[in-house]
Motif scaffolding. Structure first.
Motif, mmCIF file in Angstrom:
data_model
loop_
_atom_site.group_PDB
_atom_site.id
_atom_site.type_symbol
_atom_site.label_atom_id
_atom_site.label_comp_id
_atom_site.label_asym_id
_atom_site.label_seq_id
_atom_site.Cartn_x
_atom_site.Cartn_y
_atom_site.Cartn_z
ATOM 1 N N THR A 146 0.794 -1.223 0.000
ATOM 2 C CA THR A 146 0.000 0.000 0.000
ATOM 3 C C THR A 146 0.831 1.280 0.000
ATOM 4 O O THR A 146 0.299 2.353 -0.259
ATOM 5 C CB THR A 146 -0.922 0.054 1.233
ATOM 6 N N GLY A 147 2.093 1.181 0.373
ATOM 7 C CA GLY A 147 2.940 2.364 0.490
ATOM 8 C C GLY A 147 2.702 3.143 1.766
ATOM 9 O O GLY A 147 3.324 4.174 2.009
ATOM 10 N N LYS A 148 1.803 2.642 2.606
ATOM 11 C CA LYS A 148 1.460 3.321 3.846
ATOM 12 C C LYS A 148 2.584 3.159 4.871
ATOM 13 O O LYS A 148 3.205 2.121 4.966
ATOM 14 C CB LYS A 148 0.159 2.756 4.409
ATOM 15 N N GLU A 149 2.794 4.227 5.642
ATOM 16 C CA GLU A 149 3.791 4.206 6.714
ATOM 17 C C GLU A 149 3.074 3.870 8.022
ATOM 18 O O GLU A 149 2.043 4.448 8.346
ATOM 19 C CB GLU A 149 4.455 5.573 6.815
ATOM 20 N N TYR A 150 3.656 2.924 8.792
ATOM 21 C CA TYR A 150 3.010 2.460 10.024
ATOM 22 C C TYR A 150 3.717 2.870 11.302
ATOM 23 O O TYR A 150 3.301 2.493 12.381
ATOM 24 C CB TYR A 150 2.858 0.941 9.999
ATOM 25 N N GLY A 151 4.779 3.599 11.216
ATOM 26 C CA GLY A 151 5.517 4.014 12.403
ATOM 27 C C GLY A 151 7.009 4.006 12.119
ATOM 28 O O GLY A 151 7.426 3.958 10.951
ATOM 29 N N HIS A 152 7.795 4.055 13.195
ATOM 30 C CA HIS A 152 9.254 4.107 13.061
ATOM 31 C C HIS A 152 9.922 3.079 13.969
ATOM 32 O O HIS A 152 9.380 2.737 15.024
ATOM 33 C CB HIS A 152 9.769 5.497 13.444
ATOM 34 N N VAL A 153 11.096 2.622 13.579
ATOM 35 C CA VAL A 153 11.876 1.700 14.394
ATOM 36 C C VAL A 153 12.380 2.455 15.613
ATOM 37 O O VAL A 153 13.062 3.469 15.482
ATOM 38 C CB VAL A 153 13.068 1.118 13.603
ATOM 39 N N GLN A 154 12.028 1.960 16.792
ATOM 40 C CA GLN A 154 12.465 2.608 18.020
ATOM 41 C C GLN A 154 13.606 1.855 18.681
ATOM 42 O O GLN A 154 14.522 2.458 19.226
ATOM 43 C CB GLN A 154 11.310 2.733 19.000
ATOM 44 N N ASP A 155 13.557 0.519 18.651
ATOM 45 C CA ASP A 155 14.588 -0.257 19.329
ATOM 46 C C ASP A 155 14.699 -1.639 18.711
ATOM 47 O O ASP A 155 13.828 -2.073 17.965
ATOM 48 C CB ASP A 155 14.265 -0.379 20.823
ATOM 49 N N LEU A 156 15.787 -2.282 19.062
ATOM 50 C CA LEU A 156 16.068 -3.648 18.644
ATOM 51 C C LEU A 156 15.832 -4.527 19.860
ATOM 52 O O LEU A 156 16.200 -4.148 20.980
ATOM 53 C CB LEU A 156 17.532 -3.706 18.197
ATOM 54 N N LYS A 162 18.478 -0.084 23.277
ATOM 55 C CA LYS A 162 18.597 1.331 23.629
ATOM 56 C C LYS A 162 17.646 1.837 24.719
ATOM 57 O O LYS A 162 17.953 2.810 25.378
ATOM 58 C CB LYS A 162 18.356 2.192 22.383
ATOM 59 N N THR A 163 16.473 1.237 24.878
ATOM 60 C CA THR A 163 15.471 1.796 25.792
ATOM 61 C C THR A 163 15.230 0.879 26.981
ATOM 62 O O THR A 163 15.494 -0.317 26.926
ATOM 63 C CB THR A 163 14.134 2.022 25.065
ATOM 64 N N GLY A 164 14.712 1.429 28.036
ATOM 65 C CA GLY A 164 14.323 0.642 29.199
ATOM 66 C C GLY A 164 15.452 0.431 30.196
ATOM 67 O O GLY A 164 16.617 0.721 29.926
ATOM 68 N N LEU A 200 20.933 -2.852 26.722
ATOM 69 C CA LEU A 200 22.335 -3.233 26.529
ATOM 70 C C LEU A 200 23.236 -2.021 26.344
ATOM 71 O O LEU A 200 24.402 -2.046 26.724
ATOM 72 C CB LEU A 200 22.473 -4.132 25.295
ATOM 73 N N HIS A 201 22.722 -0.957 25.747
ATOM 74 C CA HIS A 201 23.500 0.242 25.461
ATOM 75 C C HIS A 201 24.109 0.785 26.756
ATOM 76 O O HIS A 201 23.420 0.993 27.743
ATOM 77 C CB HIS A 201 22.599 1.298 24.822
ATOM 78 N N GLY A 202 25.417 0.973 26.756
ATOM 79 C CA GLY A 202 26.106 1.497 27.935
ATOM 80 C C GLY A 202 26.542 0.440 28.923
ATOM 81 O O GLY A 202 27.168 0.751 29.932
ATOM 82 N N THR A 203 26.229 -0.825 28.649
ATOM 83 C CA THR A 203 26.616 -1.933 29.520
ATOM 84 C C THR A 203 28.070 -2.302 29.263
ATOM 85 O O THR A 203 28.522 -2.312 28.114
ATOM 86 C CB THR A 203 25.715 -3.159 29.238
ATOM 87 N N ALA A 204 28.795 -2.631 30.322
ATOM 88 C CA ALA A 204 30.190 -3.073 30.175
ATOM 89 C C ALA A 204 30.214 -4.421 29.457
ATOM 90 O O ALA A 204 29.490 -5.337 29.826
ATOM 91 C CB ALA A 204 30.845 -3.195 31.545
ATOM 92 N N LEU A 205 31.049 -4.532 28.424
ATOM 93 C CA LEU A 205 31.217 -5.770 27.669
ATOM 94 C C LEU A 205 32.533 -6.401 28.092
ATOM 95 O O LEU A 205 33.586 -5.775 27.988
ATOM 96 C CB LEU A 205 31.213 -5.486 26.163
#
Length: 157
Positions: A17-27, A86-88, A92-97
């Motif tokens: 349809t070409g319709k947009e349903y939102g955006h990627v916020q996180d993995l 990235k969220t919550g 994982l973002h900012g976690t020591a590896l």
């Protein structure tokens, strides 16, 4: 191969349809794989949706293409248990590896994954802002399992 930072914020677009349903916020990550993306839908008072990685037709520079809106699902308990990048609070973002030998590789910034199957094949780590400016970020290529516990991410065999 692609990093999440190249996908974050891209619109979700239907091929039919070409319709947009939102955006990627996180993995969303679970048991060594990217299971899908958290989608911020268009409109007010709407709940986040889940897009399984297996339902993605293509990921381009300007959009994530899906067959139609039926592949976007409400978040189930299974997806809610997944670890966000990235969220919550459990992100994982900012976690020591660390390695299994106890060597700190840096703080996790991004992941490299195979978009067709969701397999994580590497991690982008930082030593801090000054090190990023002077040396750049490091990439840790790994097929090891990632164990997340105690506020740390540990690469295990």
């Amino acid at each position: 191969m692609r990093t999440f930072s190249t996908v974050e914020g891209l619109p979700i677009i239907s091929l039919s349809t070409g319709k947009e349903y939102g955006h990627v916020q996180d993995l969303l990550y679970q048991d060594g794989t990217v299971i899908g993306f958290l989608i911020d839908p268009k409109g007010w008072f709407t709940k986040h949706l889940f897009l399984p990685v297996t339902s993605i037709e293509n990921i381009g520079t300007d959009g994530v293409m899906i067959s139609d809106s039926h592949v976007l699902k409400p978040m189930t308990q299974h997806e809610k248990r997944a670890i966000p990048l990235k969220t919550g609070k459990r992100r994982l973002h900012g976690t020591a590896l660390l390695t299994a030998e106890g060597e700190k590789l840096g703080l996790l910034e991004d992941v490299y994954f195979q978009e067709e199957v969701g397999t994580i094949i590497g991690y982008e780590v930082t030593e801090g802002l000054v090190a990023d400016l002077v040396e750049g970020r490091s990439v840790v290529k790994s097929n090891s399992k990632l164990t997340i516990a105690g506020g740390r991410a540990i690469l295990t065999e």
